[in-house]
Design a protein around this motif. Structure first.
Motif, mmCIF file in Angstrom:
data_model
loop_
_atom_site.group_PDB
_atom_site.id
_atom_site.type_symbol
_atom_site.label_atom_id
_atom_site.label_comp_id
_atom_site.label_asym_id
_atom_site.label_seq_id
_atom_site.Cartn_x
_atom_site.Cartn_y
_atom_site.Cartn_z
ATOM 1 N N TYR A 69 0.771 -0.976 0.002
ATOM 2 C CA TYR A 69 0.075 -0.123 0.233
ATOM 3 C C TYR A 69 0.781 1.304 -0.037
ATOM 4 C CZ TYR A 69 -2.724 3.621 1.898
ATOM 5 O OH TYR A 69 -3.466 5.123 2.115
ATOM 6 N N PRO A 70 0.368 2.368 -0.753
ATOM 7 C CA PRO A 70 -0.660 2.440 -1.718
ATOM 8 C C PRO A 70 -0.280 1.740 -3.007
ATOM 9 C CG PRO A 70 0.544 4.619 -1.432
ATOM 10 C CD PRO A 70 1.199 3.569 -0.612
ATOM 11 N N GLY A 71 -1.403 1.365 -3.792
ATOM 12 C CA GLY A 71 -1.088 0.293 -4.631
ATOM 13 C C GLY A 71 -0.894 1.282 -6.150
ATOM 14 N N SER A 96 -4.657 16.191 -12.266
ATOM 15 C CA SER A 96 -4.137 16.250 -10.863
ATOM 16 C C SER A 96 -4.685 15.269 -9.908
ATOM 17 C CB SER A 96 -4.061 17.599 -10.403
ATOM 18 O OG SER A 96 -5.495 18.188 -10.435
ATOM 19 N N GLY A 97 -4.293 15.274 -8.692
ATOM 20 C CA GLY A 97 -4.528 14.284 -7.823
ATOM 21 C C GLY A 97 -3.262 13.162 -8.024
ATOM 22 N N GLY A 98 -3.378 12.245 -6.714
ATOM 23 C CA GLY A 98 -2.522 11.271 -6.577
ATOM 24 C C GLY A 98 -2.098 10.491 -8.024
ATOM 25 N N THR A 112 0.677 14.060 -5.332
ATOM 26 C CA THR A 112 -0.049 13.620 -4.254
ATOM 27 C C THR A 112 -0.428 14.595 -3.267
ATOM 28 O OG1 THR A 112 2.123 12.708 -3.635
ATOM 29 C CG2 THR A 112 0.839 11.264 -4.580
ATOM 30 N N ASP A 113 -1.078 14.350 -2.321
ATOM 31 C CA ASP A 113 -1.443 15.335 -1.176
ATOM 32 C C ASP A 113 -0.247 16.207 -0.470
ATOM 33 O OD1 ASP A 113 -4.018 14.709 -1.772
ATOM 34 O OD2 ASP A 113 -4.349 13.387 0.245
ATOM 35 N N ASN A 114 -0.444 17.589 -0.623
ATOM 36 C CA ASN A 114 0.624 18.348 0.129
ATOM 37 C C ASN A 114 0.069 19.611 0.432
ATOM 38 O OD1 ASN A 114 1.060 20.524 -2.137
ATOM 39 N ND2 ASN A 114 0.692 18.681 -3.499
#
Ligand code: KG4
Ligand code: ZN
Length: 336
Positions: free
Chosen positions: A179-181, A268-270, A301-303
């Motif tokens: 994880y994460p996959g 955008s996004g992971g 990814t989240d920031n």
């Protein structure tokens, strides 16, 4: 720092990243601090909300310590308002309200998805140009928006079941890959044959919007393919699956872009970190004359830099009173 500099403290705690950032004028990232909780959640195969909240409480003071000297220069604080895990969000918001009150600066509530979109301008020589299509692909979202101007989002399609990141995570969990996959599937796919396993076209009559999508059937098809043939080379299975998913997403996105006559697509996004997504969208964009942009890898990814960046663009648009008023209740119209 010149008088015109807008230095925003960004705070992000919607899920399993505890993050603070300092960003000048929506672009220049002075600091981008992230404590990733991945190790804490790995043993459970997914994010445990209670564990996430506790880690945010523990880690924010340590991150704050690292930027304490620059805090006197901030002109505003931007915080993720949602969507996300309620307990985790509240911790970031409590910190934001405290900073806003202690330093007497406006508090700007930001939608997490709006933050992901604004990430494209970070450390990038790109100016916002409207309208465009925004695709937010993460562990919780697979949404296509027509963005007329900052703050105006028309949802033209979304997943009606699992998000793309979620299916990658679930398949990796089923195959015991970790994880994460998403990053694991991405990496292993580079060694597989995309034509090795056939996936069905998605038959999805229940869509509400023209560009709605469904991914859970493909996830099941991937698991069934493995059960039927457990000796299949995992790299082949994953490469074929990833290819199918990305082609499906690209088809919906570019069809929507052409219908709405936009010249730019921001992904955008992971999941925007996915290497096959990038090559596929770039090729299709070149072919159709549509500019494809996605944030630098570390801002996919989240920031918190993306939250601070979005805060800048919102401040340019809203009068200060509007921003403060919205912050009072942390209520904001926008993305759903
Ligand atoms: O945006 P994000 O950091 O958090 C959410 O808001 O969900 O996205 C995390 C998701 C996870 O599902 C992860 O597996 C996926 O993004 N992801 C990827 C890649 N890197 C992260 N998916 C596909 N390919 C990648 N390279
Ligand atoms: Zn996210």
């Amino acid at each position: 720092m010149t008088a015109a500099t807008n230095l925003i403290l960004g705070i992000e705690s919607s899920c399993d990243e505890t993050a603070l950032a300092l960003v000048e004028n929506g672009k220049i990232v002075q600091k981008n601090l992230i404590f990733s909780q991945v190790d804490l959640h790995q043993q459970f195969g997914g994010v445990v909300p209670e564990v996430a909240s506790r880690a945010h409480v523990e880690k924010f003071p340590l991150l704050l310590e690292e930027i304490k000297d620059a805090m006197k220069n901030i002109t505003a604080v931007a915080v993720t308002q949602g969507p996300g895990l309620l307990g985790s969000l509240l911790i970031g918001q409590a910190l934001a309200k405290t900073v806003s009150s202690v330093y007497n600066v406006p508090l700007i509530p930001i939608n997490h998805l709006e933050g992901h979109i604004a990430a494209v301008y970070l450390e990038n020589d790109i100016e916002p140009v409207y309208p465009f299509m925004a695709v937010v692909v993460s562990g919780g979202h697979t949404h296509i928006y027509f963005v007329k101007e900052f703050g105006s989002y028309e949802l033209v399609g979304k997943t009606c079941d699992d998000a793309i990141g979620e299916v990658f995570d679930k398949i990796a969990r089923y195959l015991n890959l970790g994880y994460p996959g998403g990053p694991i599937v991405d990496r292993m796919s580079t060694e597989g044959n995309v034509d090795a396993v056939q996936f069905p076209d998605v038959d999805f009559p229940k869509r509400k919007r023209k560009y709605d999508m469904s991914f859970s059937g493909l996830k099941t098809a991937c698991i069934v393919a493995h059960r039927k043939n457990p000796t299949v080379k995992i790299e082949d299975l994953l490469a074929s699956f990833q290819e199918h998913v990305m082609l499906y997403l690209a088809r919906h996105t570019f069809d929507a872009a052409q219908e709405y006559d936009v010249g730019r697509i921001i992904v955008s996004g992971g999941v925007a970190a996915n290497s096959r997504l990038k090559t596929l969208f770039a090729d299709k964009g070149n072919e159709l004359g549509i500019e494809f942009l996605s944030p630098e890898l570390k801002y996919c990814t989240d920031n918190a830099a993306m939250i601070a960046g979005a805060g800048h663009w919102r401040m340019l648009q809203d009068d200060a009173f509007g921003v403060v008023e919205a912050a009072a209740g942390l209520k904001l119209e926008g993305l759903k």
